[in-house]
Design a protein around this motif. Structure first.
Motif, short mmCIF file in Angstrom:
data_model
loop_
_atom_site.label_atom_id
_atom_site.label_comp_id
_atom_site.label_asym_id
_atom_site.label_seq_id
_atom_site.Cartn_x
_atom_site.Cartn_y
_atom_site.Cartn_z
N LYS A 162 -2.46 -18.71 21.37
CA LYS A 162 -1.56 -18.48 22.51
C LYS A 162 -1.41 -19.79 23.29
O LYS A 162 -2.35 -20.29 23.89
CB LYS A 162 -2.11 -17.40 23.43
N GLU A 163 -0.21 -20.34 23.27
CA GLU A 163 0.06 -21.56 24.01
C GLU A 163 0.18 -21.24 25.50
O GLU A 163 0.82 -20.26 25.89
CB GLU A 163 1.36 -22.20 23.52
N ASN A 164 -0.46 -22.05 26.32
CA ASN A 164 -0.36 -21.86 27.77
C ASN A 164 0.99 -22.34 28.29
O ASN A 164 1.59 -23.26 27.73
CB ASN A 164 -1.49 -22.58 28.49
N SER A 165 1.45 -21.73 29.36
CA SER A 165 2.79 -22.01 29.88
C SER A 165 2.95 -23.44 30.38
O SER A 165 4.07 -23.95 30.43
CB SER A 165 3.14 -21.02 31.00
N ASN A 166 1.83 -24.09 30.72
CA ASN A 166 1.94 -25.47 31.19
C ASN A 166 2.17 -26.47 30.06
O ASN A 166 2.44 -27.65 30.32
CB ASN A 166 0.71 -25.86 32.01
N GLY A 167 2.04 -26.01 28.82
CA GLY A 167 2.28 -26.87 27.67
C GLY A 167 1.18 -27.86 27.37
O GLY A 167 1.26 -28.61 26.39
N LYS A 168 0.13 -27.86 28.17
CA LYS A 168 -0.93 -28.85 28.00
C LYS A 168 -2.12 -28.36 27.17
O LYS A 168 -2.96 -29.15 26.75
CB LYS A 168 -1.43 -29.30 29.38
N SER A 169 -2.18 -27.05 26.98
CA SER A 169 -3.32 -26.48 26.28
C SER A 169 -2.94 -25.13 25.68
O SER A 169 -1.82 -24.64 25.88
CB SER A 169 -4.51 -26.31 27.23
N GLY A 170 -3.87 -24.54 24.96
CA GLY A 170 -3.64 -23.22 24.40
C GLY A 170 -4.97 -22.54 24.15
O GLY A 170 -6.04 -23.17 24.19
N VAL A 171 -4.91 -21.24 23.89
CA VAL A 171 -6.12 -20.46 23.64
C VAL A 171 -6.20 -20.16 22.14
O VAL A 171 -5.23 -19.69 21.54
CB VAL A 171 -6.11 -19.15 24.45
N VAL A 172 -7.37 -20.46 21.57
CA VAL A 172 -7.62 -20.23 20.15
C VAL A 172 -8.60 -19.07 20.03
O VAL A 172 -9.65 -19.06 20.67
CB VAL A 172 -8.20 -21.48 19.48
N TYR A 173 -8.25 -18.07 19.22
CA TYR A 173 -9.09 -16.89 18.99
C TYR A 173 -9.66 -16.98 17.58
O TYR A 173 -8.91 -17.19 16.62
CB TYR A 173 -8.27 -15.61 19.12
N VAL A 174 -10.98 -16.84 17.46
CA VAL A 174 -11.61 -16.93 16.14
C VAL A 174 -12.55 -15.75 15.91
O VAL A 174 -13.11 -15.17 16.84
CB VAL A 174 -12.39 -18.25 15.96
N HIS A 175 -12.71 -15.42 14.64
CA HIS A 175 -13.69 -14.43 14.19
C HIS A 175 -14.71 -15.19 13.36
O HIS A 175 -14.38 -15.78 12.33
CB HIS A 175 -13.00 -13.35 13.35
N SER A 176 -15.96 -15.20 13.83
CA SER A 176 -17.00 -16.00 13.20
C SER A 176 -18.11 -15.12 12.66
O SER A 176 -18.47 -14.11 13.28
CB SER A 176 -17.59 -17.00 14.21
N ILE A 177 -18.65 -15.49 11.50
CA ILE A 177 -19.74 -14.75 10.88
C ILE A 177 -20.86 -15.72 10.52
O ILE A 177 -20.62 -16.76 9.90
CB ILE A 177 -19.27 -14.00 9.61
N GLY A 178 -22.07 -15.37 10.94
CA GLY A 178 -23.24 -16.17 10.61
C GLY A 178 -24.03 -15.51 9.49
O GLY A 178 -24.15 -14.27 9.44
N TYR A 179 -24.59 -16.32 8.61
CA TYR A 179 -25.35 -15.84 7.46
C TYR A 179 -26.72 -16.52 7.43
O TYR A 179 -26.88 -17.65 7.90
CB TYR A 179 -24.63 -16.15 6.15
N ASN A 180 -27.69 -15.83 6.82
CA ASN A 180 -28.97 -16.48 6.56
C ASN A 180 -28.97 -17.05 5.14
O ASN A 180 -27.95 -17.01 4.43
CB ASN A 180 -30.15 -15.53 6.80
N GLU A 181 -30.12 -17.56 4.70
CA GLU A 181 -30.20 -18.21 3.39
C GLU A 181 -30.03 -17.23 2.23
O GLU A 181 -29.79 -17.66 1.09
CB GLU A 181 -31.53 -18.97 3.26
#
Length: 357
Positions: free
Chosen positions: A118-137
């Protein structure tokens, strides 16, 4: 004149992300006794399950699992150089679950998928949404979460126009098969708390009396421990030229401090089952003193006869005692300026039948 190398990683800017992009984060981390000791030093955490092999074995583990929030930080830190190196702020979390315990000697790693932009209205930044998964060995999931972070743009003059925001579940579903041993006995002399699942009720509020002041050395060393290299936490020279005027404390440290403070009244809530949502409402800086209170949102029985779950809301406040604030928001619906964290999470608490007689 020397040739400028292109080998330097400057981090990703908002334009570098795309929906569906998959990122395998570097730097897998083998967890040692040192991390556990330092985590206690930085937070004052007192939950007995993560402090005593003997107590953990009485509950049914071969050895003590590491604190769920410590595991979150050590795994989360893997994602920073790819996701939030150029962040302005980490804005929030949702649907955080801890499917399997992590022990000293385990190695954790992380992968992420971009699920929204989602780009912010000021044009200087945006919001990044991520789905992260952690694993063991052993490639077992140890952490699964979604988060969103505000990131600088490279080209602040050109609007991209993207606005794809994902939806999130209100709470993390309760599964039938909770991956902790059958709890035979809980020694309240060892845990420090006499209250069990049946002792809590919806609407109950616990005003935790302790306050913890966080120094520059505390939050800087803790963030280094997690290998979180976001510039806003370390580069004082850079931050002096921003409206903040100083380094911003990593929000995860506030989560850890609030969890440590919540021990008083929730001593037997040894496991964090899930973090349903979380908001970093205002920035925290070195020298701030954190207080917290916790509200019981729901009391959730389970088919297992040895445990139940509490859905909690812990609110962290800076420089004001927990019993001096009624609500984290004002009449305008906005967070009060001294409220720094609003965390909705679910913990596991043994039932009374497990109390050592």
């Amino acid at each position: 004149m020397s040739k400028i190398s292109t080998k330097i990683n400057v981090g990703n800017f908002f334009e570098d992300f795309s929906i569906g992009q998959k990122i395998i984060h570097p730097l897998p981390r083998t967890i040692t006794e040192g991390e556990v000791s330092l985590y206690i030093a930085f937070t004052g955490s007192r939950f007995a399950l993560h402090s005593s092999d003997e107590l953990a074995q009485e509950i049914g583990y071969n050895e003590r699992p590491i604190d769920d929030i410590l595991m979150f930080h050590l795994t989360f830190g893997k994602s920073v150089q790819d996701i939030s190196l150029n962040a302005i702020a980490n804005l929030g979390y949702a649907e955080i679950s801890f499917p399997n315990p992590v022990f000293i000697g385990d190695t954790v790693r992380m992968e992420s998928t971009v699920i929204g932009l989602k780009e912010n209205s000021n044009g200087k930044s945006g919001v990044v949404y991520v789905h992260s998964i952690g694993y063991n060995e052993q490639d077992k999931e140890v952490l699964n979460f979604k988060r969103w972070v505000m990131v600088h743009k490279k080209d602040k003059e050109t609007m991209i126009g993207i606005n794809e925001v994902p939806t999130f579940a209100e709470s993390t579903p309760i599964v039938e098969d909770i991956n902790i041993p059958e709890i035979d006995m809980v020694d309240t002399n060892a845990t420090g708390g006499e209250y069990f699942f049946e002792d809590y009720e919806v609407g109950e509020r616990l005003n935790h009396p302790e306050g913890i002041t966080i120094d520059d050395s505390d939050h800087t060393l803790a963030t280094k421990l997690y290998q979180n290299n976001a510039k806003v936490h370390f580069n004082d020279h850079m931050m002096k030229s921003t409206p903040m005027g100083e380094r911003l404390m990593y929000g995860g440290i506030v989560i850890s401090i609030a969890r440590a403070i919540s021990f008083n009244g929730l001593q037997n809530a040894q496991w964090v089952y899930a973090i349903n949502s979380g908001a970093h409402c205002n920035p925290t800086y070195a020298g701030d003193t954190i207080y917290a209170y916790t509200e019981v949102l729901d009391v959730i029985d389970h088919s297992r006869d040895d445990l139940g779950l509490l859905r909690l809301r812990t609110v962290a406040i800076k420089n004001q005692k927990s019993d001096e604030i009624e609500s984290p928001k004002g009449e305008d619906g906005k967070y009060l300026k001294n409220v720094v964290l609003d965390l909705d999470y679910t913990v596991i608490v043994p039932k009374k039948k497990t109390k050592k007689q």
